[in-house]
Design a protein around this motif. Structure first.
Motif, mmCIF file in Angstrom:
data_model
loop_
_atom_site.group_PDB
_atom_site.id
_atom_site.type_symbol
_atom_site.label_atom_id
_atom_site.label_comp_id
_atom_site.label_asym_id
_atom_site.label_seq_id
_atom_site.Cartn_x
_atom_site.Cartn_y
_atom_site.Cartn_z
ATOM 1 N N LEU A 185 0.833 -1.205 0.000
ATOM 2 C CA LEU A 185 0.000 0.000 0.000
ATOM 3 C C LEU A 185 0.866 1.252 0.000
ATOM 4 N N GLY A 186 1.967 1.215 0.760
ATOM 5 C CA GLY A 186 2.855 2.367 0.838
ATOM 6 C C GLY A 186 3.525 2.683 -0.486
ATOM 7 N N GLY A 187 3.742 1.671 -1.326
ATOM 8 C CA GLY A 187 4.399 1.900 -2.609
ATOM 9 C C GLY A 187 3.453 1.968 -3.778
ATOM 10 N N LEU A 188 2.158 2.060 -3.497
ATOM 11 C CA LEU A 188 1.144 1.934 -4.550
ATOM 12 C C LEU A 188 1.258 3.002 -5.626
ATOM 13 N N TRP A 189 1.402 4.261 -5.241
ATOM 14 C CA TRP A 189 1.371 5.337 -6.235
ATOM 15 C C TRP A 189 2.737 5.624 -6.836
ATOM 16 N N ARG A 190 3.822 5.190 -6.154
ATOM 17 C CA ARG A 190 5.160 5.538 -6.615
ATOM 18 C C ARG A 190 5.720 4.536 -7.624
ATOM 19 N N HIS A 191 5.289 3.281 -7.535
ATOM 20 C CA HIS A 191 5.928 2.232 -8.319
ATOM 21 C C HIS A 191 4.919 1.471 -9.180
ATOM 22 N N LYS A 192 5.359 1.033 -10.363
ATOM 23 C CA LYS A 192 4.608 0.059 -11.134
ATOM 24 C C LYS A 192 4.742 -1.298 -10.449
ATOM 25 N N PRO A 193 3.811 -2.253 -10.730
ATOM 26 C CA PRO A 193 3.781 -3.502 -9.964
ATOM 27 C C PRO A 193 5.125 -4.211 -9.824
ATOM 28 N N LYS A 194 5.863 -4.366 -10.923
ATOM 29 C CA LYS A 194 7.133 -5.084 -10.850
ATOM 30 C C LYS A 194 8.145 -4.315 -10.005
ATOM 31 N N ALA A 195 8.211 -3.012 -10.216
ATOM 32 C CA ALA A 195 9.132 -2.178 -9.441
ATOM 33 C C ALA A 195 8.709 -2.112 -7.981
#
Length: 238
Positions: free
Chosen positions: A102-112
């Motif tokens: 959830l914390g990385g939801l907006w910053r990263h694409k799924p693989k990243a």
């Protein structure tokens, strides 16, 4: 140019007297700065104002030269500013792994995002061992690690931390501050760390800023500040 700077910052609640009064502060890129002072000195209010959670009466806030003063909290996060507030804010109904994704939801694409989450597990081994554990089952130290890991997933330029050691055992505090110091040194992250644990904060910071009644009363290298008994007794209580 400072990574984070405020000029003439005045913040208060309602029509009351200002809690932060005409404060000037600049933090160099890659620096870890300890924000110190007794309860009521204005540390939390300052961090909340920088993060956009408290309105500013007067003054300016800049991040790497970009004007933040009128931006929402969300836009400040997208600009590179992250706050870990006091109280270990995690979603206790979710697992450790779900909190991190959830914390990385907006910053990263799924693989990243998956790779970034794995980086956090490498950085915080206790979280790796508890990937499937619900947030409410974590110890205080594990919750604080999770809150910090979530903030780091957003790849902030500047990280604001409010009392991360509050309520933690000495071992957990040492581990958390050690990770913070190593992360800042490795990545060039800029950190403003508000702490009541003065000794711990000064051990990881290059510089200490002491607040009293919303104004800066000392701004010195951390080692120099720790070695000044008169200042410690007057404002830091040890």
């Amino acid at each position: 140019m400072s990574a984070l700077a405020c000029e003439g910052l005045t913040v208060g609640y309602g029509d009351g007297a200002p809690v932060i009064d005409g404060l000037d502060l600049g933090i160099a890129e890659g620096a870890v700065v300890a924000l110190l002072g007794a309860n009521g000195a204005g540390k939390t209010t300052l961090l909340r104002a920088l993060a956009g959670l408290e309105p500013v009466r007067t003054g300016r806030i800049r991040l790497g030269g970009r004007e933040l003063t009128a931006l929402s909290t969300e836009d400040r996060v997208r600009s590179g500013l992250a706050l870990v507030p006091e109280g270990r804010s995690v979603v206790v109904e979710l697992t450790v792994d779900e909190n991190l994704h959830l914390g990385g939801l907006w910053r990263h694409k799924p693989k990243a995002r998956k790779a970034a989450v794995e980086e956090m597990y490498a950085l915080f081994p206790p979280l790796d061992r508890r990937r499937r554990a619900a947030g409410h089952t974590l110890s205080g130290g594990e919750r604080q690690m999770l809150a910090l890991a979530r903030a780091l997933l957003a790849r902030p330029e500047v990280l604001l931390l409010d009392e991360p050691s509050l309520g933690l055992a000495p071992k957990a505090t040492a581990q958390l501050l050690g990770v913070l110091r190593e992360t800042a040194a490795r990545t060039g992250l800029t950190v403003l760390l508000a702490e009541q644990n003065v000794t711990g904060a000064l051990s990881v910071a290059q510089r200490g800023v002491v607040l009293s009644l919303g104004t800066v009363v000392a701004d010195r290298p951390a080692a120099e500040l720790a070695a000044d008994p008169a200042l410690r007794h007057a404002y830091l209580g040890f």
